[in-house]
Design a protein around this motif. Structure first.
Motif, PDB file in Angstrom:
ATOM      1  N   ARG A 393       0.856  -1.201   0.000  1.00  0.00           N
ATOM      2  CA  ARG A 393       0.000   0.000   0.000  1.00  0.00           C
ATOM      3  C   ARG A 393       0.887   1.244   0.000  1.00  0.00           C
ATOM      4  NH1 ARG A 393      -3.195  -2.972  -1.353  1.00  0.00           N
ATOM      5  NH2 ARG A 393      -5.239  -3.555  -0.489  1.00  0.00           N
ATOM      6  N   PRO A 394       1.593   1.482  -1.104  1.00  0.00           N
ATOM      7  CA  PRO A 394       2.513   2.622  -1.132  1.00  0.00           C
ATOM      8  C   PRO A 394       1.762   3.944  -0.949  1.00  0.00           C
ATOM      9  CG  PRO A 394       2.816   1.196  -3.052  1.00  0.00           C
ATOM     10  CD  PRO A 394       1.567   0.753  -2.367  1.00  0.00           C
ATOM     11  N   ARG A 395       2.495   4.912  -0.436  1.00  0.00           N
ATOM     12  CA  ARG A 395       1.936   6.261  -0.310  1.00  0.00           C
ATOM     13  C   ARG A 395       2.733   7.200  -1.200  1.00  0.00           C
ATOM     14  NH1 ARG A 395      -1.152   7.028   5.096  1.00  0.00           N
ATOM     15  NH2 ARG A 395      -2.588   5.299   4.757  1.00  0.00           N
ATOM     16  N   VAL A 396       2.027   8.166  -1.788  1.00  0.00           N
ATOM     17  CA  VAL A 396       2.658   9.131  -2.691  1.00  0.00           C
ATOM     18  C   VAL A 396       2.226  10.519  -2.249  1.00  0.00           C
ATOM     19  CG1 VAL A 396       2.710   9.973  -5.073  1.00  0.00           C
ATOM     20  CG2 VAL A 396       2.714   7.497  -4.623  1.00  0.00           C
ATOM     21  N   GLN A 420      -4.941   2.307 -12.301  1.00  0.00           N
ATOM     22  CA  GLN A 420      -4.551   2.408 -10.896  1.00  0.00           C
ATOM     23  C   GLN A 420      -5.399   3.501 -10.248  1.00  0.00           C
ATOM     24  OE1 GLN A 420      -0.514   3.961  -9.729  1.00  0.00           O
ATOM     25  NE2 GLN A 420      -0.251   1.791  -9.245  1.00  0.00           N
ATOM     26  N   ARG A 421      -6.097   3.141  -9.171  1.00  0.00           N
ATOM     27  CA  ARG A 421      -7.039   4.087  -8.588  1.00  0.00           C
ATOM     28  C   ARG A 421      -6.689   4.372  -7.138  1.00  0.00           C
ATOM     29  NH1 ARG A 421     -11.507   1.523  -8.108  1.00  0.00           N
ATOM     30  NH2 ARG A 421     -12.928   3.264  -8.179  1.00  0.00           N
ATOM     31  N   GLU A 437      -1.718  13.585  -0.173  1.00  0.00           N
ATOM     32  CA  GLU A 437      -1.181  12.265   0.135  1.00  0.00           C
ATOM     33  C   GLU A 437      -2.126  11.220  -0.439  1.00  0.00           C
ATOM     34  OE1 GLU A 437      -0.865  11.593   4.295  1.00  0.00           O
ATOM     35  OE2 GLU A 437       0.055   9.609   4.080  1.00  0.00           O
ATOM     36  N   LEU A 438      -1.553  10.322  -1.256  1.00  0.00           N
ATOM     37  CA  LEU A 438      -2.368   9.307  -1.923  1.00  0.00           C
ATOM     38  C   LEU A 438      -1.928   7.925  -1.479  1.00  0.00           C
ATOM     39  CD1 LEU A 438      -2.055  10.745  -5.528  1.00  0.00           C
ATOM     40  CD2 LEU A 438      -4.158  10.712  -4.188  1.00  0.00           C
ATOM     41  N   GLU A 439      -2.863   7.016  -1.388  1.00  0.00           N
ATOM     42  CA  GLU A 439      -2.505   5.628  -1.115  1.00  0.00           C
ATOM     43  C   GLU A 439      -2.849   4.773  -2.322  1.00  0.00           C
ATOM     44  OE1 GLU A 439      -3.103   3.838   2.745  1.00  0.00           O
ATOM     45  OE2 GLU A 439      -4.151   2.175   1.784  1.00  0.00           O
ATOM     46  N   LEU A 440      -1.837   4.021  -2.794  1.00  0.00           N
ATOM     47  CA  LEU A 440      -2.036   3.143  -3.953  1.00  0.00           C
ATOM     48  C   LEU A 440      -2.488   1.776  -3.453  1.00  0.00           C
ATOM     49  CD1 LEU A 440      -0.490   5.456  -5.225  1.00  0.00           C
ATOM     50  CD2 LEU A 440       0.992   3.804  -6.380  1.00  0.00           C
TER      51      LEU A 440
END
Lengths: 507, 472, 438
Positions: A393-396, A420-421, A437-440
């Protein structure tokens, strides 16, 4: 009206010519479109007066109804039109491709081409719909027989104008003013953009006025609005033309009745007058098509045209198999199915355009439904360890100058990796910017660590939008028409040709 | 105000009895109940579900959102499922995959911490056992297999918020109760369902799939009995007459509470520290506490939608209201209860406005996080002590059909139990005067009443008497 | 300034018009009052009875709309057809399609009508005679029907009604038929139903919604005039139905069909605009005293005012132009040109102007869009933002911060997208490849 499109109009006004609203062409253009400029008689519901039609820009076919109030002549006109339109349709039915079976559909053959009709404006599509309505219930038998092609034409015109034209992303029936206005913003209003000549005047002002005059958009548009230079693009004629020219020509024919030479001369005069009125629009239509052709094709063009080809294949087969004419009013089930179809098409088209065209995506940034910026940090190693097997669960973190109004938990996607959502975890203000901040959570491969290239790198530019994350769910199943429940009036009556259908014009 | 409180309650019960009689009388395939805002719609649904289940035949209940389904499940379980509730009914909650029962549902599903075990949650009808009442969203019902059980479909169906359900949505689920009897319950004054495409092609058709479920049912079944709940238990006596006059002119209702039943008290402004310019803000709050209404009016100006001043005024009003420790009184809570942040809502027409207000609230402090900020669409069916409303026409130069939509204003002005404060730019009467009346007319489409334009006029005429001019 | 009295308003309006006859209002012009009620220019010219078409032509912006002779002759032919045979077919239609029941139905055979018309089906012709006479006969008919419903005819062809408009009587020339019948609402009371005959087709139950809207607004004028007539006679105004009967050709033929349309909304709008007319005084207060739209000419045909003078007079009264005016107002081409010359955002349409935050001029829009985003993005406190750029318009800078932010964001998003696609912002597709000028 988005602020972005509104600003584009102001920029066009200031520049004195149209500015782009799209960077690619979002409609398919067939190699040989059938261009159709219909004109109807004023005061009547759907009395054809004349049309220029054809696939060769240098050689349009002129169809004229000498006595528009004569109902027999109307159907002679429709029979001639039928030969042209149905010939165009037939030419698209040569080769087919095999479509492999899917879970819901067995293997089938799809035509490699589909017809394409181009009319000047939405009024042209409405004229097609009315002509289709007046023709599809006719019969070659009975007290008022018509050419057997007429009811077939009626079914096709109805399909073009009523089924496909309102479907977002379909290109089998196009109104040129609408297509042009979706690709360029002018410095006039949307109402004036419905005037084909005035719209083109803003896009290519140099084509108006004398050569080398170097007109500006507004100057050219002023010329374009002069009905003597640029007659109405139909389907209504200019009232001045009706008063000054047409009524005299029609009267002359009535006077010439019984005198073959005079009748011939009168007919010729009428044809020439109508050709003179329609030719400028014909030329403008092809110029408009040239402009569109010069745009690069959108990424989803082929996909959408394939849908059109498939629908065409289905419809053509149904007509061959003797399907009844489309009903006057759709039943409850048919209407609900169509609504689902139209909504799904609209949603898909919106998403496709945003993927294909950065300018379309830009509009969402201004409304706060998208944000663009630079990736400033990435935690590619991050995992969710709450379950039995840890999941990546990478974060960007992305820094943007856009106003982000999206709620926590909202799913977004970007054109670089549309499947990818990621979801929004937090939005933090930093000076004039925001850091999102996004979580993949998906589209990173099946391994314990994300696949190479599946996680954005610091320094990359990305634009994330909600429209790109839209997921399509098939519409819920509807009952069969025969099972229509009492809430919706019970099952509809079956169509049976009625005598009144064939002779409704002759009351 | 007619009759005593007991008489009003009895009148409301009489409607429920009449609806029951029409349903059980088997003379009709369906019954419609129109409910003005806060008139006890949920109470009716819960009560009717129990009475219909008493017949021993299964009841399906349809709501529009998962939130509403969970609310209903909780209330049904508490009323009919809990031990000692009298009926001891079993309740099924159909859900999509991935649904995690909310706390209010989980407390009825058994286990060590549950209050009872009357509720079963499952993704398929077959996995529910055979509950007396089954509840799901319309979307979920549409995807359940056509009646596996009970054979022949459900005998009873209750459709909640039926005016917000689209005709095509009803068509997808109606086969499940096609041989039974259906109860349609809803508020005709709220927002109509919408389609993402132009539905003009069906205008005037009795099968218009973009129309509301109730409209299509009535078009095809004009003789269905229509009942009306007569009292709003939510709206205070200060609000019911205006909301009724402006939005329900032909279907009168009254406040269920007497003027003296409700009160809102604000400790003196001087006791609370605050910015120096909070004079008009405090005035607006005081006026709203006293009369139930306030119009906080900013200077006339055309603005972009996210008008910073108006957005900020909404946030400041909410912040000040909470910090002045307002409290409200009602026979249900005679000792008063504090107006905490979660009892306050701010409503707007557009999502970007709501987002702007949320951001402004955040700047005012973390204690305001519980204030609800949302668009009219999402505030439908919800209730608060105090509502702050950003007027849909504030700052606009021209009114569009969207801004004038009657249901939008009605939702925004009918969420409150005690007071409503409207924030707006001056100049709306002029805007309405200048509004062109050139809407297209479709044959066969019943004219919607009241007209949005008239409703706005009625509201403004009333608010004009509650004006507080903002300091500049 | 003190409010003008009614008579001083009338005097002032007469001065504005000059020594030419006032234009009479009819249902069409009264209906048009609801189309753009915010326009002062139009309000003043209409109130003064100025011939707007002639005025627009004099100042070089003549309107272009006209009606095709084919449409006119078709309309007349259809109306004749509908009313032929003394309205027998029409009555049958109203009975069958709308369930309108003539009051006599319950009373056995129709009674002979007092002298005026044929006994059966009772179509009375009110189209002849001068206006006063026709109005009087219409009124007498209504009185007689109120006194004895059985004795009155069923249909009245071209009744004439009167409305008080801005202190003057306006006759509305209904080219339509009034019918007295019981409605389908099941009530036992009879009412007058106004019917309007239009030659646009109703195909499968659909008609052009803009044409229906226009017909509905005109019909609302008739209903209002009828209500006033009833009120003047001391009769209840609900004796006239607010549903009007629209009679149109069905599908593609000539057979008529009838549809009831509810005109209550239009009625409210027309009534409200007529009520606003007396307040025209407030608009006149702001005008220069020597303003004149005098279109008169002397015996030699020399106009008393030059085109330039008239143009200045028109320019002195504020318009509220919108592109929709082009199909509705004689002055529209002038107003459009004015909007273009001044660079007004009205030129682009209401929706565009609204999306631009109501900013009035294109110059302001562009200036704001180019202003650097200087306020904090979420910044609610624009006063502290330290923005300058006070040359924009006449509005305080703080007021415009959020518009600037939006427009700047739009401009930035647009530029970035175009750059990404390699297209010039001002480019166009005219010269070969799209945006080749980039």
């Amino acid at each position: 009206m988005s602020a972005l499109a509104a600003l584009a109009r102001v920029e066009a006004f200031e520049a004195g010519r149209a500015v782009p609203l799209a960077t690619v062409r979002h409609v398919h253009l067939s190699a040989r479109p059938l261009v159709f400029v219909p004109v109807l008689m004023a005061g009547e519901a759907a009395a054809p007066l004349a049309a220029l039609v054809g696939t060769d820009r240098t050689d349009p076919r002129l169809l004229v109804v000498d006595q528009p109030r004569d109902r027999d002549q109307r159907f002679v006109f429709l029979a001639e039109l039928a030969r042209i339109v149905l010939d165009h349709v037939a030419q698209c039915r040569g080769e087919t491709e095999l479509v492999e079976a899917t879970r819901n559909h067995e293997q089938w053959e799809r035509h490699l081409d589909a017809p394409q009709l181009v009319v000047p404006n939405p009024g042209g599509i409405e004229a097609m719909r009315l002509l289709g309505r007046s023709a599809r219930f006719r019969s070659a038998q009975g007290p008022y027989p018509v050419d057997p092609l007429v009811p077939v034409l009626g079914r096709y015109l109805t399909w073009f104008a009523q089924d496909r034209a309102p479907t977002a992303g379909s290109s089998v029936c196009l109104a040129l003013t609408e297509v042009l206005a979706a690709h360029w913003a002018t410095g006039q209003s949307a109402l004036e953009d419905q005037h084909l000549a005035a719209l083109l005047a803003w896009i290519v002002p140099d084509r108006f006025g004398p050569a080398g005059a170097g007109l500006t958009g507004p100057q050219a548009a002023a010329l374009a609005e002069d009905p003597d230079r640029w007659p109405s693009a139909g389907p209504a004629t200019d009232p001045e033309f009706d008063t000054g020219v047409l009524s005299a020509l029609i009267a002359a024919q009535q006077r010439a009745e019984g005198d073959a030479d005079a009748a011939h001369a009168a007919r010729r005069a009428l044809r020439e007058a109508l050709r003179g009125r329609l030719q400028p629009t014909w030329d403008l239509l092809w110029q408009g098509l040239d402009l569109l052709r010069a745009l690069p094709e959108a990424g989803h063009d082929e996909h959408r045209w394939r849908v059109d080809r498939g629908r065409f294949t289905d419809f053509a087969r149904a007509v061959d198999e003797g399907a009844p004419p489309q009903p006057r009013r759709e039943s409850a089930v048919a209407a609900a199915r169509r609504l689902a179809d139209l909504e799904a098409a609209q949603e898909a088209y919106d998403k496709q355009r945003a993927l294909d065209d950065p300018l379309m995506l830009a509009a969402y940034r201004v409304t706060g439904e998208a944000f663009a910026g630079t990736v400033v940090a990435v935690d590619a190693e991050r995992r969710d360890t709450s379950g039995r097997t840890p999941k990546p669960r990478p974060r960007v973190w992305l820094r943007t100058a856009d106003q982000v109004v999206l709620r926590q938990g909202t799913k977004v996607a970007c054109p670089q990796r549309p499947n990818q959502r990621p979801s929004i975890v937090s939005v933090t203000r930093q000076g004039a910017d925001c850091v999102v901040e996004l979580e993949l959570s998906n589209d990173m491969g099946r391994k314990a660590v994300p696949d190479e290239g599946s996680v954005p790198e610091p320094g990359e530019s990305r634009c994330y939008a909600t429209v790109l994350a839209a997921e399509f769910f098939p519409p819920p199943p509807l009952p069969d028409p025969e099972q229509t429940p009492w809430t919706h009036g019970g099952p509809p009556a079956q169509y049976t040709p009625a005598g009144a259908d064939h002779d409704e014009d002759w009351h | 105000m007619t009759g005593s409180s007991a008489e009003r309650s009895a009148a409301a019960r009489a409607v429920i009895d009449a609806v029951t009689a029409d349903l059980l009388g088997a003379g009709h395939r369906g019954v419609i109940v129109d409910s003005p805002p806060g008139a006890g719609k949920s109470t009716l649904v819960v009560e009717l579900a129990g009475r219909l289940a008493d017949t021993g035949e299964p009841v399906m209940v349809v709501a529009q959102t998962n939130e509403q389904v969970d609310d209903l499940v909780d209330r049904l379980a508490a009323a009919h499922g809990a031990p000692g509730s009298g009926r001891g009914l079993t309740i099924g909650r159909l859900s999509a995959s991935g649904y995690v029962p909310t706390q209010r549902v989980a407390r009825h599903t058994g286990g060590p911490h549950a209050a009872d075990d009357s509720v079963t949650v499952a993704g398929k009808v077959a996995d529910l056992g055979a509950p007396a009442v089954t509840v799901a969203t319309a979307a979920k019902w549409a995807r359940t297999a056509q009646p596996e059980r009970p054979a022949g479909g459900w005998r009873w169906a209750i459709l909640d918020e039926a005016y917000q359900m689209r005709s095509d949505g009803l068509l997808a689920i109606a086969p499940r109760f096609a041989d039974g009897t259906a109860l349609f319950v809803g508020d005709p004054g709220q927002l109509d369902p919408f389609a993402t495409i132009d539905g003009e092609r069906w205008a005037g058709s009795p099968w218009d799939p973009t129309d509301s479920a109730v409209a299509v049912v009535r078009a095809h079944n004009p003789r269905l009995p229509v009942h009306r709940l007569p009292y709003s238990w939510r709206l205070p006596a200060t609000a019911a007459p205006l909301v009724c006059r402006a939005f329900y002119p032909f279907t009168p209702f009254e406040a269920g509470s007497a003027p003296q039943d409700r009160a809102m008290k604000l400790p003196g402004a001087a006791t609370v520290a605050g910015p120096a310019d909070s004079g008009p803000i405090d005035q607006a709050l005081d006026l709203a506490a006293e009369t139930g209404w306030a119009l906080y009016e900013l200077p006339a100006r055309h603005t972009v939608r996210t008008d910073t001043e108006a957005v900020d005024a909404c946030a400041r009003l909410a912040a000040r209201l909470v910090r002045r420790e307002a409290s409200v009184f009602d026979p249900g809570y005679p000792g008063g209860r504090p107006v905490t942040a979660d009892r306050v809502a701010i409503g707007a027409a557009h999502r970007d406005q709501a987002a702007g207000i949320r951001a402004a609230l955040d700047r005012h402090g973390a204690d305001l996080a519980a204030v609800t900020v949302d668009t009219a669409n999402r505030l439908q069916g919800r209730e608060y002590d105090v509502c702050i409303v950003l007027h849909p026409l504030s700052g606009r130069r021209d009114a569009t059909a969207f801004h004038l939509e009657t249901g939008r204003l009605c939702v925004l002005l009918s969420r409150h139990r005690h007071a409503c404060i409207v924030v707006s730019r001056a100049g709306i009467p002029e805007l309405l005067d200048a509004h062109p009346h050139t809407e297209p007319v479709h044959l066969g489409v019943p004219v919607k009443f009241p007209d949005g334009w008239e409703a706005h006029q009625a509201v403004l005429a009333h608010l004009g008497g509650h004006r507080v001019t903002a300091a500049r | 300034m003190a409010a003008m009295t009614t008579s001083s308003v009338a005097d002032r309006l007469a001065e504005l018009r000059g020594p030419v006859p006032s234009r009479h209002h009819d249902a069409r012009t009264l209906a048009a009052l609801t189309a753009n009620p915010g326009c002062t220019r139009r309000a003043v010219l209409d109130a003064a009875g100025v011939d707007k078409r002639a005025l627009a032509e004099r100042i070089g912006f003549g309107p272009r709309f006209g009606q095709s002779p084919f449409a006119i002759s078709r309309g007349n032919a259809f109306e004749r057809l509908v009313k032929s045979d003394g309205g027998a077919a029409l009555l049958a239609l109203l009975r069958d399609e709308l369930g309108l029941r003539p009051a006599q139905d319950d009373q056995g055979p129709d009674q002979p009508v007092d002298g005026a018309g044929p006994a059966d089906p009772g179509l009375i012709d009110l189209s002849r005679g001068d206006r006063e006479e026709r109005y009087r006969r219409t009124r007498d008919l209504v009185v007689a029907a109120a006194r004895d419903p059985q004795a009155a005819p069923l249909l009245a062809d071209h009744p004439l009604l009167r409305l008080e408009v801005g202190g003057r009587a306006a006759y509305v020339e209904p080219d339509l038929v009034a019918l007295r019948a019981r409605g389908r609402d099941g009530s036992q009371r009879w009412r007058w139903y106004l019917a309007e005959i239009k030659s646009f087709a109703v195909i499968d139950g659909h008609a052009d919604p803009m044409k229906v809207a226009e017909a509905a607004t005109q019909a609302a004028v008739y209903v209002l005039a009828f209500q006033r007539l009833l009120a003047g006679l001391g009769l209840p105004d609900d004796l006239v139905a607010t549903d009007v009967v629209l009679i149109c050709p069905k599908d593609f033929g000539n057979a008529p069909c009838a549809t009831l349309i509810d005109v209550r909304r239009q009625l409210a709008a027309v009534r409200r605009q007529l009520e606003r007319l007396p307040r025209i005084g407030a608009l006149l207060d702001g005008l220069e005293p020597d303003l004149s739209f005098d279109l008169s000419a002397d015996a030699a045909g020399r106009p008393s005012r030059s085109a330039a003078q008239l143009g200045e007079a028109v320019a002195a009264v504020r318009a509220r132009y919108a592109p929709e005016c082009i199909s509705r107002c004689d002055m529209a081409f002038y107003c459009r040109d004015e909007a273009r010359v001044t660079g007004s955002t009205d030129l682009l349409g209401r929706a565009v102007r609204d999306a631009l935050g109501g900013l009035g001029t294109m110059r302001d829009v562009l200036a704001l869009s180019e202003r650097a985003a200087c306020a904090s993005p979420g910044g609610y406190d624009s006063a502290d933002s330290g923005c300058d750029g006070g040359d924009v318009g006449d509005v305080g800078d703080g007021d415009l911060a959020e518009a600037a932010r939006l427009l700047n964001a739009a401009r930035r998003a647009r530029r970035e997208a175009l750059a990404q696609a390699g297209v010039s912002a001002a480019g166009n597709g005219g010269t070969g490849k799209h945006g080749a000028s980039a």
